[in-house]
Design an enzyme around this catalytic site. Sequence first.
Site, short mmCIF file in Angstrom:
data_model
loop_
_atom_site.label_atom_id
_atom_site.label_comp_id
_atom_site.label_asym_id
_atom_site.label_seq_id
_atom_site.Cartn_x
_atom_site.Cartn_y
_atom_site.Cartn_z
N LYS A 197 0.91 -1.22 -0.03
CA LYS A 197 0.03 -0.04 0.01
C LYS A 197 1.04 1.30 -0.09
O LYS A 197 1.67 1.44 0.90
CB LYS A 197 -0.93 -0.01 1.31
CG LYS A 197 -1.72 1.19 1.26
CD LYS A 197 -2.70 1.33 2.22
CE LYS A 197 -3.52 2.58 2.71
NZ LYS A 197 -4.48 2.43 3.85
N LYS A 250 -2.01 -1.49 -3.81
CA LYS A 250 -3.21 -0.49 -3.95
C LYS A 250 -2.30 0.92 -3.97
O LYS A 250 -1.22 1.03 -3.29
CB LYS A 250 -3.72 -0.51 -2.51
CG LYS A 250 -4.64 0.68 -2.24
CD LYS A 250 -5.30 0.58 -0.80
CE LYS A 250 -5.98 1.82 -0.69
NZ LYS A 250 -6.53 1.80 0.74
C1 PBG Z 1 -6.82 3.35 5.53
C2 PBG Z 1 -7.40 3.27 4.34
C3 PBG Z 1 -7.42 4.34 3.41
C4 PBG Z 1 -7.94 3.92 2.36
C5 PBG Z 1 -8.40 2.50 2.36
N1 PBG Z 1 -8.11 2.26 3.72
C6 PBG Z 1 -6.93 5.62 3.44
C7 PBG Z 1 -5.50 6.12 3.64
O1 PBG Z 1 -4.60 5.11 3.80
O2 PBG Z 1 -4.98 7.34 3.95
C8 PBG Z 1 -7.95 4.59 1.03
C9 PBG Z 1 -9.10 4.06 0.01
C10 PBG Z 1 -9.26 4.80 -1.31
O3 PBG Z 1 -8.85 5.87 -1.43
O4 PBG Z 1 -10.26 4.45 -1.80
N2 PBG Z 1 -7.63 2.98 6.51
#
Ligand code: PBG
Length: 328
Positions: A197, A250
Site C-alpha cells: 500500500k 493499492k
Molecule cells: C486506511 C485506508 C485508506 C484507504 C483505504 N484504507 C486511506 C489512507 O490510507 O489514507 C483509501 C482507499 C481509497 O482511497 O479509496 N484505513
Amino acid sequence: MAFPDDRPRRLRRSANLRRLVREASLRADHLLLPCFVAEGIRERREVTTMPAVFQETVESLPRLATEAVELGIPGLVLFGVPAHKDAVGSAAWDDQGVVQQALRRLRREFGDRLLLVSDDCLDEYTDHGHCGVLTEAGEVDNDRTLELYQRTAISQAAAGADVIAPSGMMDGQVGAIREALDAAGFSATAIMAYSAKFASCFYGPFRDAALCAPQFGDRRGYQMDPANRREAMRELEMDLLEGADVLMVKPALSYLDVVREARDRFDVPLACFSVSGEYAMLRAAAAAGALDLRAAVLESHLSMRRAGADVIITYFARELSRWLSEEG
Ligand code: PBG
C-alpha cells in the site's frame, strides 16, 4: 507469409475474431464494492468529491447490498465512519461500533449470499487521523497498534466478517491478526492483506468520505514510497509468510507494474484496489466531457485484470457489473 507480418491485423477484423483471441476478461465475479457506513447521520449522504458514492447508514446499507447481490457482485468491503473518535480509536473494536452493527445486520439479512470484507485500521477512528496509536513523540507506535488491530479483527469476525482486511501498513500486522483470530476460534476467517500500500495522493477523496485525513504530518512513515517496486515485493512476501490468504496492491492504475510482478512471483490470489482518487478522476473527466465514462471504466478495469489482478476492489463495481451484463 507477407512481411511485415500481417497476422495480427487479420485477427482484429471482426468482433467475433477479437472475442476469440481476447486474453484478459472482466466479470462481476472479480469485483468487490467498497462502502462507507457512518454513525450519527440520519440519512445517507453523498461524498462531495465522489459523485454517486454515499456515506451509508446501518439502515440504508442493506439496499446497496441488495443491489450488489442482484448485479452478481460477490461482496462488499466495509469502512466505518464513527461518531466519536479518540486518541486510540476505541470505536474500532467496540462490539456496538458502526461496522459491527452493519456486519451483523448484513449477515442476518444476506446470509452467505454476500461476502463481507471488513477494513481493519484505526485512521477512521482516531482523532489525529493516523492509522495507529501515537508515542509521546507523536510517532505511530507499531507494536501497540498491532494489539488494537487484533482486538478489532476479533470484534469484526464475531460480528460476521468473512474476511479481515488490514490496511494500516504496520509491520507484522498480518501475523498478529492471524494469531489473534486463530486463538479466538476464528480460524475460518480469511485475511486480505493490503501488502503493498503506497503513500498515495489518490486517497484524497476517501479521506473526505471517511473523515480520516491525518491532522498532522502524513502517512509516509508507514505507507510505501511510490518509487519502490522491489520493496513492494518484500512487503508482499512477508505478508504471505505471515499467513495472508489474499495479497493486495493499492492503488491500482499507477501501480500496475507492481501488480504484474506480484502476479508473476506469487501463486496466491491477488487483489488491487482502484482507489477513491481513481474514481474521482474518471468521474470528473467524464463530467467535463473529456472521456466516455463507460468506455474509460471498462478499459481501465480490464487493464487491472491484464496486469494480473484476480480481484478488483472498485467504487465502480455496480456500474461495471451492469455494463458487463449488457455486453453479454
Ligand atoms: C486506511 C485506508 C485508506 C484507504 C483505504 N484504507 C486511506 C489512507 O490510507 O489514507 C483509501 C482507499 C481509497 O482511497 O479509496 N484505513
